[in-house]
Design an enzyme around this catalytic site. Structure first.
Site, mmCIF file in Angstrom:
data_model
loop_
_atom_site.group_PDB
_atom_site.id
_atom_site.type_symbol
_atom_site.label_atom_id
_atom_site.label_comp_id
_atom_site.label_asym_id
_atom_site.label_seq_id
_atom_site.Cartn_x
_atom_site.Cartn_y
_atom_site.Cartn_z
ATOM 1 N N HIS A 1 -1.904 -4.384 5.156
ATOM 2 C CA HIS A 1 -1.549 -3.913 6.497
ATOM 3 C C HIS A 1 -2.789 -3.582 7.314
ATOM 4 O O HIS A 1 -3.893 -3.409 6.774
ATOM 5 C CB HIS A 1 -0.630 -2.685 6.404
ATOM 6 C CG HIS A 1 -1.292 -1.476 5.828
ATOM 7 N ND1 HIS A 1 -1.917 -0.528 6.610
ATOM 8 C CD2 HIS A 1 -1.452 -1.058 4.551
ATOM 9 C CE1 HIS A 1 -2.418 0.426 5.836
ATOM 10 N NE2 HIS A 1 -2.149 0.119 4.575
ATOM 11 N N ASP B 1 0.379 3.655 1.848
ATOM 12 C CA ASP B 1 0.297 4.171 3.216
ATOM 13 C C ASP B 1 1.690 4.526 3.756
ATOM 14 O O ASP B 1 2.610 3.702 3.704
ATOM 15 C CB ASP B 1 -0.368 3.127 4.112
ATOM 16 C CG ASP B 1 -0.814 3.695 5.442
ATOM 17 O OD1 ASP B 1 0.046 4.162 6.207
ATOM 18 O OD2 ASP B 1 -2.029 3.659 5.742
ATOM 19 N N ARG C 1 2.803 4.662 6.611
ATOM 20 C CA ARG C 1 3.230 3.903 7.789
ATOM 21 C C ARG C 1 3.893 2.575 7.430
ATOM 22 O O ARG C 1 4.426 1.886 8.310
ATOM 23 C CB ARG C 1 2.029 3.640 8.703
ATOM 24 C CG ARG C 1 1.365 4.902 9.239
ATOM 25 C CD ARG C 1 0.014 4.590 9.858
ATOM 26 N NE ARG C 1 -0.948 4.126 8.859
ATOM 27 C CZ ARG C 1 -2.187 3.730 9.145
ATOM 28 N NH1 ARG C 1 -2.595 3.727 10.405
ATOM 29 N NH2 ARG C 1 -3.000 3.336 8.177
ATOM 30 N N CYS D 1 0.834 -1.196 0.000
ATOM 31 C CA CYS D 1 0.000 0.000 0.000
ATOM 32 C C CYS D 1 0.873 1.254 0.000
ATOM 33 O O CYS D 1 2.003 1.247 0.478
ATOM 34 C CB CYS D 1 -0.904 -0.029 1.235
ATOM 35 S SG CYS D 1 -2.135 1.299 1.281
ATOM 36 N N CYS E 1 -5.984 -0.277 7.170
ATOM 37 C CA CYS E 1 -5.840 0.189 5.787
ATOM 38 C C CYS E 1 -7.012 1.093 5.406
ATOM 39 O O CYS E 1 -8.174 0.672 5.455
ATOM 40 C CB CYS E 1 -5.778 -1.009 4.836
ATOM 41 S SG CYS E 1 -5.662 -0.567 3.093
#
Length: 208
Positions: A100, A41, A43, A39, A103
């Site tokens: 993850h 993302d 993080r 992703c 999400c």
């Protein structure tokens, strides 16, 4: 911006100096062993969670770590072309699809928000995982929203592994044992990674 500038200065002074020979070798080209699809993302840091160095991972990032099913097209297809390059040009030995916890893309499917109306391209992209969403909603009606979100993240990883097998050259390399596919579910808040086992259809702890 200042933080980023200070970061590149620190990188040049510390990390680059510590790995000079590695970077010198990378000047000639790349030879990654793994295609890592995850992703976008912020993080999720593929190199950090796998403890890999530059040159080891060929990374594809997009919202909700999605792999569109293979199709012949003359459109501009970023994810599909990157997969093609990694497998056919670079000859990676592994493909990992890493979802993850928490999400946002998966959550937006399970618990749709009017905010997506302001994000037409994101909304369209997430249509690719509506079949996963529909399955979760249909089969797990009584589950709490948090549990549905967790299942959405894991089932989404499995779905993308299936999509990878629609690529003719991937299917052929897997058949010849020249390429290994793996699905991961990374838990941000604990650092745990659960790995999908095709034999029993479950995710099992992979780094405890």
């Amino acid at each position: 911006m200042q933080k980023l500038i200070e970061g590149i200065m620190k990188f040049r002074r510390e990390d680059f100096e510590a790995h000079q020979e590695l970077f010198k070798g990378l000047e000639k080209g790349q030879n990654p062993h793994t295609l890592f699809i995850c992703c976008s993302d912020s993080r999720v840091d593929p190199n950090m969670i796998t403890k890999t160095l530059p040159g080891e991972l060929f990374i594809i990032r997009n919202i909700a770590n999605i792999v569109p099913p293979y199709r012949e097209t003359k459109e501009y297809v970023a994810t599909t072309s990157a997969i093609e390059y990694a497998v056919l040009m670079l000859g990676v030995e592994n493909i990992i699809v890493c979802g993850h916890s928490n999400c946002g893309g998966c959550a937006a499917c399970i618990n749709p928000s009017e905010e997506l109306n302001e994000l037409p391209h994101t909304k369209k992209w997430l249509e690719l995982i509506h079949p996963v969403r529909d399955y979760i909603i249909r089969e797990f009606k009584g589950e709490e929203l948090e549990a549905k979100g967790w299942m959405m993240e894991q089932f989404n990883v499995v779905e993308q592994l299936k999509h990878l097998m629609t690529f003719p050259y991937i299917k052929e390399k897997v058949r010849k044992n020249e390429l290994m596919l793996s699905g991961w579910h990374y838990i941000i808040e604990t650092g745990e990674i659960y790995i999908y086992n095709k034999e029993d259809g479950e995710f099992h702890p992979g780094n405890k």
